[in-house]
Design a protein around this motif. Sequence first.
Motif, PDB file in Angstrom:
ATOM      1  N   LEU A   7       0.860  -1.179   0.000  1.00 31.31           N
ATOM      2  CA  LEU A   7       0.000   0.000   0.000  1.00 31.31           C
ATOM      3  C   LEU A   7       0.896   1.229   0.000  1.00 31.31           C
ATOM      4  CD1 LEU A   7      -3.237   0.809   1.878  1.00 31.31           C
ATOM      5  CD2 LEU A   7      -1.254   2.328   2.224  1.00 31.31           C
ATOM      6  N   THR A  59       0.747   5.537   0.043  1.00 25.23           N
ATOM      7  CA  THR A  59       0.023   6.806   0.091  1.00 25.23           C
ATOM      8  C   THR A  59       0.789   7.836  -0.738  1.00 25.23           C
ATOM      9  OG1 THR A  59       1.131   7.666   2.074  1.00 25.23           O
ATOM     10  CG2 THR A  59      -0.830   6.288   2.410  1.00 25.23           C
ATOM     11  N   LEU A  67      -9.417   3.167   4.776  1.00 26.40           N
ATOM     12  CA  LEU A  67      -8.442   2.130   5.107  1.00 26.40           C
ATOM     13  C   LEU A  67      -9.058   0.949   5.855  1.00 26.40           C
ATOM     14  CD1 LEU A  67      -5.413   4.382   6.111  1.00 26.40           C
ATOM     15  CD2 LEU A  67      -5.739   3.086   3.998  1.00 26.40           C
ATOM     16  N   THR A  88      -4.819  -7.400   2.073  1.00 27.86           N
ATOM     17  CA  THR A  88      -3.985  -6.959   3.198  1.00 27.86           C
ATOM     18  C   THR A  88      -2.523  -6.982   2.788  1.00 27.86           C
ATOM     19  OG1 THR A  88      -5.565  -7.826   4.811  1.00 27.86           O
ATOM     20  CG2 THR A  88      -3.337  -7.361   5.594  1.00 27.86           C
ATOM     21  N   TRP A 100       3.855  -1.435   3.738  1.00 26.87           N
ATOM     22  CA  TRP A 100       3.054  -0.210   3.781  1.00 26.87           C
ATOM     23  C   TRP A 100       3.999   0.971   3.642  1.00 26.87           C
ATOM     24  CZ3 TRP A 100      -2.211  -1.328   5.089  1.00 26.87           C
ATOM     25  CH2 TRP A 100      -2.420  -2.636   5.572  1.00 26.87           C
ATOM     26  N   ILE A 118      -4.136   2.108   9.301  1.00 22.86           N
ATOM     27  CA  ILE A 118      -3.578   0.811   8.903  1.00 22.86           C
ATOM     28  C   ILE A 118      -3.305  -0.106  10.084  1.00 22.86           C
ATOM     29  CG2 ILE A 118      -2.529   1.876   6.868  1.00 22.86           C
ATOM     30  CD1 ILE A 118       0.232   1.481   8.246  1.00 22.86           C
ATOM     31  N   HIS A 122       5.128  -7.748   8.952  1.00 20.93           N
ATOM     32  CA  HIS A 122       4.860  -6.602   8.099  1.00 20.93           C
ATOM     33  C   HIS A 122       5.961  -5.557   8.267  1.00 20.93           C
ATOM     34  CE1 HIS A 122       0.237  -7.215   7.463  1.00 20.93           C
ATOM     35  NE2 HIS A 122       0.926  -8.341   7.338  1.00 20.93           N
ATOM     36  N   VAL A 168       6.476  -1.280   7.760  1.00 27.08           N
ATOM     37  CA  VAL A 168       5.912   0.038   7.492  1.00 27.08           C
ATOM     38  C   VAL A 168       7.068   0.978   7.168  1.00 27.08           C
ATOM     39  CG1 VAL A 168       4.596   1.981   8.425  1.00 27.08           C
ATOM     40  CG2 VAL A 168       3.960  -0.370   9.025  1.00 27.08           C
TER      41      VAL A 168
END
Length: 241
Positions: free
Chosen positions: A5, A7, A65, A71, A75, A113, A121, A123
């Motif tokens: 994902l 932004t 979101l 998923t 990120w 998120i 994960h 970020v």
Amino acid sequence: MRSVLITGATSGIGKKLAEDYARLGWQVIACGRNQEKLQQLSSLSTSVHCLQFDLTQREQTLAALSQLPLTPTLWILNAGDCEYIDDGVMDAKLMARVFEINVIGLANAIEGIQPHLSAGHRVAIVGSIASELALPRAEAYGASKAAVAYLANTLRLDWSQREIAVSTIFPGFVATPLTDKNTFNMPMIVTAEQASQRIRHGLERGQDCIYFPRRFTWIIRCLGVLPYSWQHRLIRRFFRT
């Protein structure tokens, strides 16, 4: 299949990252405010899924979101803006605008998120090398990016117990629509393509901090450890405004 994902995906670094990850076969969730530009991105590949919302609007961000088409495990929180303060004349409204997107918008994205995050994960938060050294006219932008860097470092500490990794990205000057409006010298500026490559390489290697271009950011970091009086004299020589 790997997924990400992003932004701020409708322009500059974010747009190039979205294009490159899609080209490499990733599922991409591209987030932005401009519906037309999002549609252009989605037309590139069936692997690009678009979400339109304004990060400065908390409820809108949380709603968008909360309904992800998939998923991601990566990120990239990239959205941001820059405005300059001329001659050191404070403009509180300008300061608020910059902090609203760069800091509060980032916080809104993180809140949105966090229900999806789990062990494994990563970020990635896009800051700026400007956070490590006071630069001319950067009272608003530099201060906001210093807040971003501190926020990212704190999250790295708190999320490590949950095995969620945090990477902070420290770009120098990158040729994007955001820097096109700059009228001053931008030493060692790189292209969005080079920025995307460096970011993707750093994230693939699991780097906590990603600096580029290497020579320029190394110089800035070295200047940042000098006494403030030395920094001031050297920066005035280095940057011609």
